[in-house]
Scaffold this motif. Structure first.
Motif, PDB file in Angstrom:
ATOM      1  N   LEU A 113       0.834  -1.199   0.000  1.00  0.00           N
ATOM      2  CA  LEU A 113       0.000   0.000   0.000  1.00  0.00           C
ATOM      3  C   LEU A 113       0.865   1.243   0.000  1.00  0.00           C
ATOM      4  CD1 LEU A 113      -2.767  -0.804   2.655  1.00  0.00           C
ATOM      5  CD2 LEU A 113      -2.939  -0.912   0.172  1.00  0.00           C
ATOM      6  N   ALA A 114       0.478   2.216  -0.779  1.00  0.00           N
ATOM      7  CA  ALA A 114       1.181   3.497  -0.787  1.00  0.00           C
ATOM      8  C   ALA A 114       1.032   4.149   0.584  1.00  0.00           C
ATOM      9  CB  ALA A 114       0.604   4.401  -1.870  1.00  0.00           C
ATOM     10  N   TYR A 115       2.015   4.948   0.964  1.00  0.00           N
ATOM     11  CA  TYR A 115       2.020   5.577   2.286  1.00  0.00           C
ATOM     12  C   TYR A 115       0.722   6.335   2.590  1.00  0.00           C
ATOM     13  CZ  TYR A 115       3.389   8.371   6.271  1.00  0.00           C
ATOM     14  OH  TYR A 115       3.419   8.969   7.500  1.00  0.00           O
ATOM     15  N   PRO A 116       0.188   7.147   1.663  1.00  0.00           N
ATOM     16  CA  PRO A 116      -1.062   7.857   1.978  1.00  0.00           C
ATOM     17  C   PRO A 116      -2.218   6.909   2.323  1.00  0.00           C
ATOM     18  CG  PRO A 116      -0.028   8.852   0.067  1.00  0.00           C
ATOM     19  CD  PRO A 116       0.735   7.589   0.369  1.00  0.00           C
ATOM     20  N   ARG A 117      -2.274   5.752   1.675  1.00  0.00           N
ATOM     21  CA  ARG A 117      -3.331   4.778   1.988  1.00  0.00           C
ATOM     22  C   ARG A 117      -3.093   4.157   3.357  1.00  0.00           C
ATOM     23  NH1 ARG A 117      -5.434   0.838  -2.299  1.00  0.00           N
ATOM     24  NH2 ARG A 117      -7.027   0.666  -0.713  1.00  0.00           N
ATOM     25  N   GLN A 118      -1.829   3.957   3.748  1.00  0.00           N
ATOM     26  CA  GLN A 118      -1.530   3.427   5.078  1.00  0.00           C
ATOM     27  C   GLN A 118      -1.967   4.419   6.155  1.00  0.00           C
ATOM     28  OE1 GLN A 118       2.319   1.539   5.695  1.00  0.00           O
ATOM     29  NE2 GLN A 118       2.579   1.406   3.492  1.00  0.00           N
ATOM     30  N   VAL A 119      -1.716   5.707   5.917  1.00  0.00           N
ATOM     31  CA  VAL A 119      -2.128   6.742   6.868  1.00  0.00           C
ATOM     32  C   VAL A 119      -3.647   6.752   6.987  1.00  0.00           C
ATOM     33  CG1 VAL A 119      -2.189   9.228   7.285  1.00  0.00           C
ATOM     34  CG2 VAL A 119      -0.067   8.147   6.527  1.00  0.00           C
ATOM     35  N   GLU A 120      -4.328   6.667   5.861  1.00  0.00           N
ATOM     36  CA  GLU A 120      -5.786   6.642   5.867  1.00  0.00           C
ATOM     37  C   GLU A 120      -6.303   5.415   6.619  1.00  0.00           C
ATOM     38  OE1 GLU A 120      -9.509   6.486   2.725  1.00  0.00           O
ATOM     39  OE2 GLU A 120      -7.499   6.919   1.981  1.00  0.00           O
ATOM     40  N   LEU A 121      -5.663   4.284   6.430  1.00  0.00           N
ATOM     41  CA  LEU A 121      -6.053   3.065   7.125  1.00  0.00           C
ATOM     42  C   LEU A 121      -5.933   3.230   8.635  1.00  0.00           C
ATOM     43  CD1 LEU A 121      -6.807   0.064   7.218  1.00  0.00           C
ATOM     44  CD2 LEU A 121      -4.406  -0.455   6.813  1.00  0.00           C
ATOM     45  N   MET A 122      -4.821   3.783   9.091  1.00  0.00           N
ATOM     46  CA  MET A 122      -4.636   3.971  10.535  1.00  0.00           C
ATOM     47  C   MET A 122      -5.652   4.959  11.093  1.00  0.00           C
ATOM     48  SD  MET A 122      -2.608   1.836  11.710  1.00  0.00           S
ATOM     49  CE  MET A 122      -2.640   2.463  13.368  1.00  0.00           C
ATOM     50  N   GLN A 123      -5.997   5.982  10.329  1.00  0.00           N
ATOM     51  CA  GLN A 123      -7.023   6.936  10.755  1.00  0.00           C
ATOM     52  C   GLN A 123      -8.357   6.226  10.948  1.00  0.00           C
ATOM     53  OE1 GLN A 123      -6.500  10.288  11.356  1.00  0.00           O
ATOM     54  NE2 GLN A 123      -8.586  10.387  12.135  1.00  0.00           N
ATOM     55  N   ARG A 124      -8.700   5.369  10.008  1.00  0.00           N
ATOM     56  CA  ARG A 124      -9.962   4.629  10.105  1.00  0.00           C
ATOM     57  C   ARG A 124      -9.940   3.664  11.278  1.00  0.00           C
ATOM     58  NH1 ARG A 124     -12.031   2.066   4.900  1.00  0.00           N
ATOM     59  NH2 ARG A 124     -13.815   1.816   6.261  1.00  0.00           N
ATOM     60  N   VAL A 125      -8.821   3.001  11.505  1.00  0.00           N
ATOM     61  CA  VAL A 125      -8.710   2.094  12.668  1.00  0.00           C
ATOM     62  C   VAL A 125      -8.933   2.895  13.954  1.00  0.00           C
ATOM     63  CG1 VAL A 125      -7.091   0.702  14.020  1.00  0.00           C
ATOM     64  CG2 VAL A 125      -7.245   0.380  11.554  1.00  0.00           C
ATOM     65  N   ALA A 126      -8.310   4.054  14.042  1.00  0.00           N
ATOM     66  CA  ALA A 126      -8.445   4.894  15.249  1.00  0.00           C
ATOM     67  C   ALA A 126      -9.875   5.349  15.458  1.00  0.00           C
ATOM     68  CB  ALA A 126      -7.508   6.088  15.151  1.00  0.00           C
ATOM     69  N   GLU A 127     -10.570   5.685  14.404  1.00  0.00           N
ATOM     70  CA  GLU A 127     -11.919   6.238  14.523  1.00  0.00           C
ATOM     71  C   GLU A 127     -13.020   5.179  14.563  1.00  0.00           C
ATOM     72  OE1 GLU A 127     -12.316   8.948  11.262  1.00  0.00           O
ATOM     73  OE2 GLU A 127     -11.018  10.449  12.203  1.00  0.00           O
ATOM     74  N   GLU A 128     -12.851   4.092  13.816  1.00  0.00           N
ATOM     75  CA  GLU A 128     -13.943   3.132  13.658  1.00  0.00           C
ATOM     76  C   GLU A 128     -13.797   1.874  14.500  1.00  0.00           C
ATOM     77  OE1 GLU A 128     -14.393   2.335   9.474  1.00  0.00           O
ATOM     78  OE2 GLU A 128     -14.319   4.467   8.967  1.00  0.00           O
ATOM     79  N   ILE A 129     -12.596   1.556  14.936  1.00  0.00           N
ATOM     80  CA  ILE A 129     -12.372   0.321  15.691  1.00  0.00           C
ATOM     81  C   ILE A 129     -11.943   0.612  17.116  1.00  0.00           C
ATOM     82  CG2 ILE A 129     -10.978  -1.792  15.813  1.00  0.00           C
ATOM     83  CD1 ILE A 129     -10.948  -1.719  12.714  1.00  0.00           C
ATOM     84  N   GLY A 130     -10.955   1.478  17.282  1.00  0.00           N
ATOM     85  CA  GLY A 130     -10.414   1.776  18.608  1.00  0.00           C
ATOM     86  C   GLY A 130     -11.432   2.086  19.673  1.00  0.00           C
ATOM     87  N   PRO A 131     -12.416   2.941  19.411  1.00  0.00           N
ATOM     88  CA  PRO A 131     -13.376   3.291  20.454  1.00  0.00           C
ATOM     89  C   PRO A 131     -14.186   2.099  20.986  1.00  0.00           C
ATOM     90  CG  PRO A 131     -13.470   4.893  18.682  1.00  0.00           C
ATOM     91  CD  PRO A 131     -12.597   3.764  18.212  1.00  0.00           C
ATOM     92  N   HIS A 132     -14.277   1.029  20.228  1.00  0.00           N
ATOM     93  CA  HIS A 132     -15.070  -0.130  20.648  1.00  0.00           C
ATOM     94  C   HIS A 132     -14.276  -1.127  21.493  1.00  0.00           C
ATOM     95  CE1 HIS A 132     -18.302   1.220  18.078  1.00  0.00           C
ATOM     96  NE2 HIS A 132     -17.387   1.443  17.138  1.00  0.00           N
ATOM     97  N   LEU A 133     -12.990  -0.880  21.623  1.00  0.00           N
ATOM     98  CA  LEU A 133     -12.153  -1.796  22.366  1.00  0.00           C
ATOM     99  C   LEU A 133     -11.760  -1.170  23.681  1.00  0.00           C
ATOM    100  CD1 LEU A 133      -9.925  -2.987  19.410  1.00  0.00           C
ATOM    101  CD2 LEU A 133     -11.971  -4.064  20.299  1.00  0.00           C
TER     102      LEU A 133
END
Length: 76
Positions: free
Chosen positions: A56-76
């Motif tokens: 994955l290109a770096y910008p897509r990796q950054v976007e992925l981590m942003q989504r993990v932080a916003e969409e998954i992290g709060p539920h754990l």
């Protein structure tokens, strides 16, 4: 403003990571899998998100981590 949705992964991208211990799928599915792992462990478990995918290109990796932080992290 809010970050737009990431484009869907291609079949080749999905195939390249399915052989790993990665959790792949919609956020709700990943949250469910992580909570199941926590329950199965029977002891307190903390999760660390690691999402370096060399394909994955770096910008897509950054976007992925942003989504993990916003969409998954709060539920754990």
């Amino acid at each position: 403003g809010p970050i737009g949705m990431a484009p869907p992964m291609t079949d080749a991208e999905l195939a390249s990571i399915r052989h790993t211990d990665a959790l792949v799928g919609p956020s709700e599915q990943i949250v469910e899998q992580l909570l199941d792992l926590r329950t199965q462990a029977g002891v307190p478990v903390e999760f660390v998100a690691r999402s370096y995918f060399h394909t994955l290109a770096y910008p897509r990796q950054v976007e992925l981590m942003q989504r993990v932080a916003e969409e998954i992290g709060p539920h754990l």
